[in-house]
Design an enzyme around this catalytic site. Structure first.
Site, mmCIF file in Angstrom:
data_model
loop_
_atom_site.group_PDB
_atom_site.id
_atom_site.type_symbol
_atom_site.label_atom_id
_atom_site.label_comp_id
_atom_site.label_asym_id
_atom_site.label_seq_id
_atom_site.Cartn_x
_atom_site.Cartn_y
_atom_site.Cartn_z
ATOM 1 N N ASP A 118 0.870 -1.156 0.000
ATOM 2 C CA ASP A 118 0.000 0.000 0.000
ATOM 3 C C ASP A 118 0.925 1.229 0.000
ATOM 4 O O ASP A 118 2.128 1.090 0.216
ATOM 5 C CB ASP A 118 -0.866 -0.072 1.269
ATOM 6 C CG ASP A 118 -1.515 1.243 1.599
ATOM 7 O OD1 ASP A 118 -2.205 1.784 0.726
ATOM 8 O OD2 ASP A 118 -1.328 1.741 2.734
ATOM 9 N N PHE A 119 0.395 2.419 -0.228
ATOM 10 C CA PHE A 119 1.279 3.591 -0.223
ATOM 11 C C PHE A 119 1.173 4.402 1.080
ATOM 12 O O PHE A 119 2.073 4.369 1.902
ATOM 13 C CB PHE A 119 1.027 4.476 -1.446
ATOM 14 C CG PHE A 119 1.904 5.689 -1.469
ATOM 15 C CD1 PHE A 119 3.267 5.560 -1.707
ATOM 16 C CD2 PHE A 119 1.390 6.945 -1.200
ATOM 17 C CE1 PHE A 119 4.107 6.667 -1.676
ATOM 18 C CE2 PHE A 119 2.216 8.059 -1.167
ATOM 19 C CZ PHE A 119 3.578 7.920 -1.406
ATOM 20 N N ASP A 120 0.057 5.094 1.283
ATOM 21 C CA ASP A 120 -0.083 5.981 2.448
ATOM 22 C C ASP A 120 -0.040 5.182 3.751
ATOM 23 O O ASP A 120 -0.840 4.266 3.958
ATOM 24 C CB ASP A 120 -1.406 6.743 2.383
ATOM 25 C CG ASP A 120 -1.442 7.727 1.234
ATOM 26 O OD1 ASP A 120 -1.202 8.916 1.486
ATOM 27 O OD2 ASP A 120 -1.680 7.298 0.082
ATOM 28 N N ASP A 176 -1.633 -0.671 5.930
ATOM 29 C CA ASP A 176 -1.836 -0.071 7.258
ATOM 30 C C ASP A 176 -3.283 0.266 7.585
ATOM 31 O O ASP A 176 -3.576 0.706 8.678
ATOM 32 C CB ASP A 176 -1.057 1.245 7.339
ATOM 33 C CG ASP A 176 -1.739 2.341 6.546
ATOM 34 O OD1 ASP A 176 -1.963 2.135 5.335
ATOM 35 O OD2 ASP A 176 -2.103 3.369 7.137
HETATM 36 MG MG LIG Z 1 -2.657 3.167 3.624
#
Ligand SMILES: [Mg+2]
Length: 241
Positions: free
Chosen positions: A6-8, A189
């Site tokens: 995932d990124f953020d 996350d």
């Molecule tokens: Mg995220």
């Protein structure tokens, strides 16, 4: 192996303004190194659109997957989820209602992501946050079967009920590349990532980034920095064979 991130909050720290999110130190370097290894494929999979993701995370030779898996691009894959008009209209209509009711709240932001509309409330005051959450709870209870409301980290998203999630996209890539379940690694996350943890095969390696205990994950890391460290250690071990 297929490594999905995932990124953020996973490759970048969570910041107050989502527009300012940047990868943490060495994240791009490590991912680039990983993608160059023989037998490794990397996919960055986010709720953001692909063009947005590519602006922030600049690594060649990886797969970019946007809108929670509705768009996939890279390494010879080009995929776009097609949606029926009726679903598009329902999302539009519901988004219109939300915006009409909550737009006056300071800090409340609407983001149009194509098939999905996101409503961010990270910058809304604490009492107003409760108001937003209560409003969405009531709205969800009203039950329009064409749409789904997904809660993320200080964001609510309105999406078509039949919309794909990250797990489906990961599976699609793994199938295409003939990578078995145990060859897939996924780190995330957010609540949408935990959703994907539950949908992915038991043998898939799932890593949760954050400060809570997630039973659906195989490994818990505290921060994106720790993930970068894990990647470095893993790559060193792979090098040694
Ligand atoms: Mg995220």
């Amino acid at each position: 192996m297929l490594f999905c991130f995932d990124f953020d909050g996973t490759l970048s720290d969570i910041v107050k303004n989502p527009d300012k999110a940047q990868p943490v130190k060495n994240a791009e370097k490590s991912v680039e190194r990983l993608a160059a290894l023989k037998g490794c494929m990397v996919c960055v999979i986010s709720g953001r659109r692909i063009y947005d993701l590519k602006k922030r995370f600049k690594v060649k030779n990886i797969i970019y997957c946007g809108n929670h898996g509705a768009e996939i691009q890279g390494r010879g894959i080009s995929y776009r989820f097609r949606l029926d008009e009726a679903y598009k209209k329902s999302v539009k209509c519901a988004s219109f209602l939300v915006w009409g009711a909550l737009k006056k709240i300071p800090g409340f932001i609407k983001e149009n992501k194509g098939y999905v509309t996101a409503f961010h409330y990270r910058n809304v005051s604490a009492p107003d946050r409760l108001k937003v959450e209560r409003w969405f709870r009531n709205f969800a209870d009203a039950g329009n079967s064409m749409i789904r409301i997904r809660k993320g980290n200080k964001v609510f998203e309105i999406l078509p009920a039949i919309f794909t999630g990250k797990a489906q996209a990961i599976r699609l890539i793994a199938e295409k590349e003939q990578i078995p379940e145990q060859g897939v690694f996924f780190a995330g996350d957010d609540t949408t990532d935990i959703e994907a943890f539950k949908e992915l095969g038991k043998k898939t390696v799932k890593v949760f980034i954050g400060r809570k205990t997630v039973t659906a994950a195989d490994m818990l890391l505290k921060s994106p920095q720790e993930l970068v460290l894990l990647l470095e250690i893993m790559m060193d071990l792979m090098k040694e064979g």
